[in-house]
Design a protein around this motif. Structure first.
Motif, short mmCIF file in Angstrom:
data_model
loop_
_atom_site.label_atom_id
_atom_site.label_comp_id
_atom_site.label_asym_id
_atom_site.label_seq_id
_atom_site.Cartn_x
_atom_site.Cartn_y
_atom_site.Cartn_z
N ALA A 130 -14.01 -36.06 -57.33
CA ALA A 130 -15.19 -35.39 -56.89
C ALA A 130 -16.48 -36.38 -57.39
CB ALA A 130 -15.55 -34.07 -57.52
N GLY A 131 -17.25 -37.04 -56.53
CA GLY A 131 -18.40 -37.84 -56.99
C GLY A 131 -17.93 -39.24 -56.88
N GLN A 132 -16.73 -39.38 -56.55
CA GLN A 132 -16.18 -40.89 -56.46
C GLN A 132 -15.33 -41.24 -54.95
OE1 GLN A 132 -16.70 -43.62 -58.66
NE2 GLN A 132 -17.90 -41.98 -59.46
N ALA A 160 -29.65 -35.80 -46.62
CA ALA A 160 -28.21 -36.17 -46.46
C ALA A 160 -27.51 -36.31 -47.89
CB ALA A 160 -28.23 -37.67 -45.87
N ALA A 161 -28.16 -36.72 -48.86
CA ALA A 161 -27.42 -36.47 -50.19
C ALA A 161 -27.19 -35.07 -50.60
CB ALA A 161 -28.24 -37.30 -51.17
N ALA A 162 -28.19 -34.30 -50.31
CA ALA A 162 -27.95 -32.82 -50.75
C ALA A 162 -26.80 -32.33 -49.78
CB ALA A 162 -29.28 -31.95 -50.39
N PHE A 163 -26.88 -32.64 -48.61
CA PHE A 163 -25.57 -32.14 -47.69
C PHE A 163 -24.49 -32.78 -48.29
CE2 PHE A 163 -22.92 -33.22 -44.15
CZ PHE A 163 -22.93 -32.10 -43.36
N ALA A 164 -24.08 -33.81 -48.58
CA ALA A 164 -22.90 -34.47 -49.18
C ALA A 164 -22.55 -33.68 -50.42
CB ALA A 164 -23.05 -36.00 -49.59
N GLU A 165 -23.64 -33.48 -51.32
CA GLU A 165 -23.22 -32.50 -52.39
C GLU A 165 -23.03 -31.08 -52.20
OE1 GLU A 165 -22.21 -31.54 -56.34
OE2 GLU A 165 -22.83 -33.68 -55.55
#
Length: 264
Positions: free
Chosen positions: A73-75, A135-140
């Motif tokens: 997760a995160g990678q 978009a970053a919040a969506f991915a998280e």
């Protein structure tokens, strides 16, 4: 005949290749995998006849390739780049890339990573040019759902900004359970397109050579601005409109566009 290579972390990646020319790896977008993706398989066959060695692979977490691991997760995007590096190494050490939809963003990140990518063509990469961090919040949020084991909710979340009929049609079709099965692989798609306009000066600065940014004649509102944004971001890129409708393309039309973009 399916071949296999091994990514940097030991994950097995499955692929087919057609033709004997210079390698061209086809990078699928969300939900795409070799089984059932007849359009991409046909595209590979045509490209093989047109002078390429077309490589159609299962992205991590899909088809015959190994799984997406929770501990990564995160990678997720980095693992995708490593997988592409392994495929490119297996087919000769250098390759052009064609990336479809979010696979286009993955292709650009991979080219930027210096893993032997020679040229790139992408089709309708869904980047929101007016993004302010959404978009970053969506991915998280997607990543959190996957880590928590809520794969079906993750697919619903991933598709929430698409035309409602797409989600309704998916849920009522026999494909839904297959889509849920590959849900963990969608985090890489979301992470790949989570780019912010303020990062443009540094974004994909090491992508080599000319990049062809393709968009359909009839399409959704997000794609033409995204195509121009990508072309303006990269020093050697141009947009081209091709015959395609609402994010769907015909193999022979796409093969013609790729041959024109990348050469024989």
């Amino acid at each position: 005949m399916t071949e296999f290579t091994t990514s940097a972390d030991g994950t097995r990646i499955a692929y087919d290749r057609v033709g004997d020319g210079p390698p061209l790896v086809l990078v699928g977008g969300a939900f795409q995998q070799r089984a059932g993706d007849e359009s991409t398989a046909e595209l590979a066959r045509i490209l093989g006849d047109r002078g390429f060695s077309a490589v159609h692979y299962d992205r991590r977490g899909r088809g015959e390739s190994g799984p997406v691991r929770v501990e990564d997760a995160g990678q997720e995007l980095q693992r995708e780049i490593e997988d592409l590096a392994a495929v490119i190494s297996a087919v000769g050490g250098e390759a052009a890339l064609f990336g479809n939809s979010s696979g286009g963003a993955i292709a650009l990140w991979a080219a930027d990573a210096g893993i032997g990518v020679t040229r790139v063509a992408v089709f309708e990469v869904p980047i929101a040019v007016d993004d302010d961090g959404e978009a970053a919040a969506f991915a998280e949020e997607l990543r959190e759902l996957i880590v928590a084991g809520h794969d079906e909710r993750a697919v619903e979340h991933f598709m929430k900004d698409m035309p409602p009929a797409w989600l309704e049609g998916a849920k009522s079709s026999g494909a839904w359970q297959g889509m849920v099965k590959v849900a963990p692989s969608l985090v890489a798609d979301a992470a790949a397109i989570a780019v912010h306009d303020s990062d443009r000066d540094e974004l994909w600065a090491r992508v080599p050579g000319h990049v062809s940014v393709l968009v359909g004649e009839q399409t959704l509102p997000i794609f033409p601005p995204a195509a121009h944004w990508i072309a303006e971001t990269l020093p050697e890129a141009r947009t081209e409109t091709i015959e395609a409708e609402f994010h769907q393309w015909q193999p022979r039309v796409m093969a013609d566009a790729i041959v024109d973009a990348l050469g024989r």
